[in-house]
Write an enzyme that holds these catalytic residues in place. Structure first.
Site, PDB file in Angstrom:
ATOM      1  N   ALA A  60       1.001 -14.204   3.212  1.00  0.00           N
ATOM      2  CA  ALA A  60      -0.177 -15.012   2.916  1.00  0.00           C
ATOM      3  C   ALA A  60       0.258 -16.471   2.811  1.00  0.00           C
ATOM      4  O   ALA A  60       1.450 -16.773   2.659  1.00  0.00           O
ATOM      5  CB  ALA A  60      -0.816 -14.549   1.618  1.00  0.00           C
ATOM      6  N   GLY A 103       1.631 -10.308   2.818  1.00  0.00           N
ATOM      7  CA  GLY A 103       0.347 -10.022   3.435  1.00  0.00           C
ATOM      8  C   GLY A 103       0.466  -9.694   4.909  1.00  0.00           C
ATOM      9  O   GLY A 103      -0.337  -8.929   5.452  1.00  0.00           O
ATOM     10  N   GLU A 106       1.304  -6.094   4.998  1.00  0.00           N
ATOM     11  CA  GLU A 106       0.132  -5.284   4.645  1.00  0.00           C
ATOM     12  C   GLU A 106      -0.890  -5.253   5.776  1.00  0.00           C
ATOM     13  O   GLU A 106      -1.577  -4.241   5.968  1.00  0.00           O
ATOM     14  CB  GLU A 106      -0.483  -5.818   3.353  1.00  0.00           C
ATOM     15  CG  GLU A 106       0.411  -5.512   2.145  1.00  0.00           C
ATOM     16  CD  GLU A 106      -0.100  -6.106   0.855  1.00  0.00           C
ATOM     17  OE1 GLU A 106      -0.319  -5.350  -0.100  1.00  0.00           O
ATOM     18  OE2 GLU A 106      -0.276  -7.342   0.807  1.00  0.00           O
ATOM     19  N   GLU A 126       6.682  -9.742  -2.887  1.00  0.00           N
ATOM     20  CA  GLU A 126       5.726 -10.341  -3.825  1.00  0.00           C
ATOM     21  C   GLU A 126       6.258 -10.459  -5.245  1.00  0.00           C
ATOM     22  O   GLU A 126       5.972 -11.452  -5.941  1.00  0.00           O
ATOM     23  CB  GLU A 126       4.417  -9.525  -3.833  1.00  0.00           C
ATOM     24  CG  GLU A 126       3.484  -9.833  -2.678  1.00  0.00           C
ATOM     25  CD  GLU A 126       3.737  -8.968  -1.460  1.00  0.00           C
ATOM     26  OE1 GLU A 126       2.877  -8.925  -0.573  1.00  0.00           O
ATOM     27  OE2 GLU A 126       4.829  -8.347  -1.382  1.00  0.00           O
TER      28      GLU A 126
END
Length: 243
Positions: A60, A103, A106, A126
């Site tokens: 992200a 992210g 994911e 993370e």
């Protein structure tokens, strides 16, 4: 533009395109992917997800993530998107080169099929940033690689290399960089040769929780048994066999 879209009659290729940010997933990318999902929900086609410049998605966008609040977390900005991608009617193929972290990992986990190059590095760092992998990794990754391996990956925050990712079943095959997209298209070609409705129903059955089986197969199969396409394909098969 953070997402490049190429449309064909039976597939769509979506390329994450923020090379200066290593394709980090920002709000603009999230919005563009939602628009893509809306299109594929309306007109189902197989989706190929890939990245640019030797990176799938390095996570992200940390600059945006740092400023997000508790209310943002509860909105599940990325989680909601990745669930939507996972639930698209037709298969999703992730073609992964280089980093797929946080992210980005994911997003790859949300695909039905993942293939990669030997440059792939995939994982969830993370906890090193003071957060958890909250966009699907804690429940989707155990389904893919098992509880023990998912726990190791998420609790240590390390990234798998290509051989580990293949051995763990996180990706199904490895390809040279210049053959990755061709391999993805080869998979989609095989999907496209099959009945689209049967493919959609197979994906729906695969995504149904265990308690829903075998009822879901019986219901979907009953519909397919009455379809004109089933009769056409089986008749063609029998005619070829009799020659």
């Amino acid at each position: 533009m953070t997402l490049r879209i190429e449309e064909k009659h039976d597939r769509v290729i979506a390329t994450l395109d923020r090379p200066d940010k290593r394709n980090a997933i920002d709000q603009e990318t999230v919005d563009a992917l939602h628009e893509l999902c809306a299109m594929l929900e309306e007109t189902p086609r197989t989706l190929i997800l890939t990245g640019t410049d030797g990176v799938f998605a390095a996570g992200a966008d940390i600059a945006q993530l740092r400023d997000r609040t508790a209310d943002d977390a509860k909105r599940g900005i990325n989680a909601t998107l990745f669930i939507r991608i996972h639930q698209l009617p037709m298969p999703v193929v992730a073609a992964i080169d280089g980093y797929a972290l946080g992210g980005g990992a994911e997003l790859a986990y949300a695909a039905d099929i993942r293939i990669a190059t030997r440059a792939v590095r995939i994982g969830n760092p993370e906890t090193g940033l003071g957060i958890i992998a909250a966009a699907g990794a804690t429940w989707r990754l155990p389904e893919i690689v098992g509880d023990a391996r998912a726990s190791e990956l998420l609790l240590t925050g390390r990234a798998l290399d290509a051989e580990e990712a293949l051995q763990w079943g996180l990706v199904s095959s490895l390809h040279p960089v210049d053959e990755l997209l061709a391999a993805a298209h080869g998979i989609v070609d095989r999907i496209a040769a099959n009945d689209p409705l049967a493919t959609q129903y197979t994906k729906r059955a695969l995504r149904t929780p265990r308690a829903g089986h075998p009822a879901v197969e019986l219901e979907l199969q009953a519909e397919l048994f009455e379809s004109a396409e089933k009769h056409r394909r089986m008749t063609a098969f029998l005619e070829r066999k009799s020659r």
